[in-house]
Design an enzyme around this catalytic site. Structure first.
Site, short mmCIF file in Angstrom:
data_model
loop_
_atom_site.label_atom_id
_atom_site.label_comp_id
_atom_site.label_asym_id
_atom_site.label_seq_id
_atom_site.Cartn_x
_atom_site.Cartn_y
_atom_site.Cartn_z
N LYS A 167 0.90 -1.16 0.00
CA LYS A 167 0.00 0.00 0.00
C LYS A 167 0.93 1.20 0.00
O LYS A 167 0.88 2.06 0.89
CB LYS A 167 -0.92 -0.06 1.23
CG LYS A 167 -2.00 0.99 1.25
CD LYS A 167 -3.03 0.83 0.14
CE LYS A 167 -4.04 1.97 0.21
NZ LYS A 167 -4.85 2.12 -1.01
N ASP A 180 -7.67 -15.12 3.47
CA ASP A 180 -9.06 -15.45 3.82
C ASP A 180 -9.95 -15.25 2.60
O ASP A 180 -10.91 -16.00 2.38
CB ASP A 180 -9.55 -14.61 5.00
CG ASP A 180 -9.59 -15.44 6.29
OD1 ASP A 180 -8.68 -16.29 6.44
OD2 ASP A 180 -10.52 -15.26 7.11
#
Ligand code: ATP
Length: 378
Positions: free
Chosen positions: A216, A277
């Site tokens: 990021k 996930d």
């Protein structure tokens, strides 16, 4: 001479040698390997899926030229409630010397806060044994219909496992007052970043030659810019690998919209945690998500575990899907060099899911799925 040969072949399995018979002597040519595995079944559905995976490991070993030996360790939240610690003080020493760890699931938030169970067992093990690469394969098994209705993706997520956002550095002051401050420091070292990226590049080389590096760096201008820089430095060494840098938000969207464009995805501890996930979701759910905590240089032992937690909502109902744990056991054998046995387990899993066994949550019992895998192995 014949008698000696015969008696060698009748030694117990763990001591058996293959003997090569020559006119003058008996030459010992290879020793049957025995792998010592630490089993940590843990909490909730952990014991059920670990037992299932272990039965499969024992079964595949019976038809192969190695044997396995398990040491069952009761380290769990119940152990914490009984003793005040998730594992004994010398827990790491107890594990040292084994060939691998097979873990079920650890955590039972209603009994013990996750911060204690995680920091008292999993994280110390990952750090002590320098298991810096957490790898998680995401692909649809035959017969499993993921939420995307796409069957063509095969992603290997590589998550940094020892530092970054989960370094544990930080603290709180003025607790409980309006001046309270909490600081959680993400730590990125050149050694840590370089080795996980290098591992990602190596995996890409062995697969389809594509590496996606996730940061990021538009918002986090120190650690993540540093990560991008190291990626570009290493890219020069791996000119045969196609590298693309993505921001975490763009990667999350890509894993849903175009997962087939991805091969190896490498990310920091937190970003990898979140993305895997998502990876588990697109492959049909946590019941299919396997993982390995690897010490890639093999200087110490690695740990293999399904991605799912202890699933308190279905614990003791006998319906936990053991496929993620069995797949993790296959990854363990692969890491130990037993590639044929590992592949046989995957073939057995795929044979049963192809006919719908274990593909719909709750439809089949843990024991039935395990039995089906064992039958498919034979
Ligand atoms: P953690 O905090 O450790 O990630 P969690 O409670 O968020 O744990 P899980 O324990 O993994 O997550 O469970 C999430 C959901 O997925 C639960 O509804 C659980 O029943 C389901 N689930 C997880 N693993 C399995 C499995 N092996 N078979 C069937 N359902 C599962």
């Amino acid at each position: 001479m014949m008698d000696l040969t015969r008696s060698l072949l009748h030694l117990p399995m763990c001591l058996r040698y293959q003997a090569e018979h020559t006119t003058r002597s008996i030459r010992i040519v290879s020793k049957m390997k025995t792998y010592s595995i630490a089993l940590i079944p843990g909490d909730g559905i952990g014991p059920a899926v670990t037992e299932a995976a272990w039965q499969v490991v024992e079964a595949v070993a019976r038809g192969a030229d190695f044997t396995v030996h398990a040491t069952r360790l009761p380290w769990s939240c119940d152990h914490y409630l009984e003793t005040g610690a998730m594992m004994p003080e010398d827990g790491v020493e107890i594990l040292r010397g084994r060939d691998a760890i097979l873990l079920g699931a650890v955590g039972w938030p209603r009994k013990v806060p996750d911060s204690i169970s995680l920091h008292g067992l999993l994280l110390p093990i990952r750090k002590a044994f320098r298991q810096y690469a957490n790898i998680r394969p995401h692909r649809l098994l035959p017969g499993v219909e993921g939420p995307l209705r796409k069957s063509e993706f095969d992603i290997l997520c590589v998550r940094e496992n020892t530092e970054g956002e989960y370094s544990g550095a930080g603290g709180r002051v003025h607790q409980g007052t309006e001046d309270e401050v909490a600081v959680e420091t993400a730590i990125f070292t050149r050694k840590g970043v370089e080795r996980i990226l290098r591992f990602g590049f190596e995996q890409a080389r062995r697969r389809r030659g594509k590496l996606a590096s996730v940061t990021k760096s538009n918002a986090q201008r120190h650690s993540m810019v540093f990560w991008d820089e190291v990626t570009h430095e290493l890219a020069r060494e791996y000119s045969d690998v196609e590298v693309t840098s993505y921001h975490i938000d763009a990667m999350a969207a890509r894993m849903v919209m175009a997962p087939e464009t991805l091969d190896v995805v490498v990310a920091s501890n937190l970003f990898g945690d979140v993305l895997t996930d998502l990876g588990a979701a697109i492959q049909g759910g946590l019941g299919f998500a396997a993982s390995a905590n690897l010490n890639p240089d093999r200087s110490t032992l690695s740990m293999f575990e399904p991605v799912h937690g202890s699933a308190p909502d279905i614990a003791h109902l006998g319906i936990a899907n053991p496929i993620a744990a069995i797949w993790s056991a296959s990854m363990m054998l692969d890491h130990l060099g037993e590639t044929d046995a590992a592949a046989r387990i995957m073939q057995a899993i795929e044979a049963i899911t192809a006919r719908g066994m274990g593909t719909v949550p709750g439809e089949h019992k843990t024991d039935d799925i395990t039995r089906a895998v064992l039958t498919a192995l034979h």
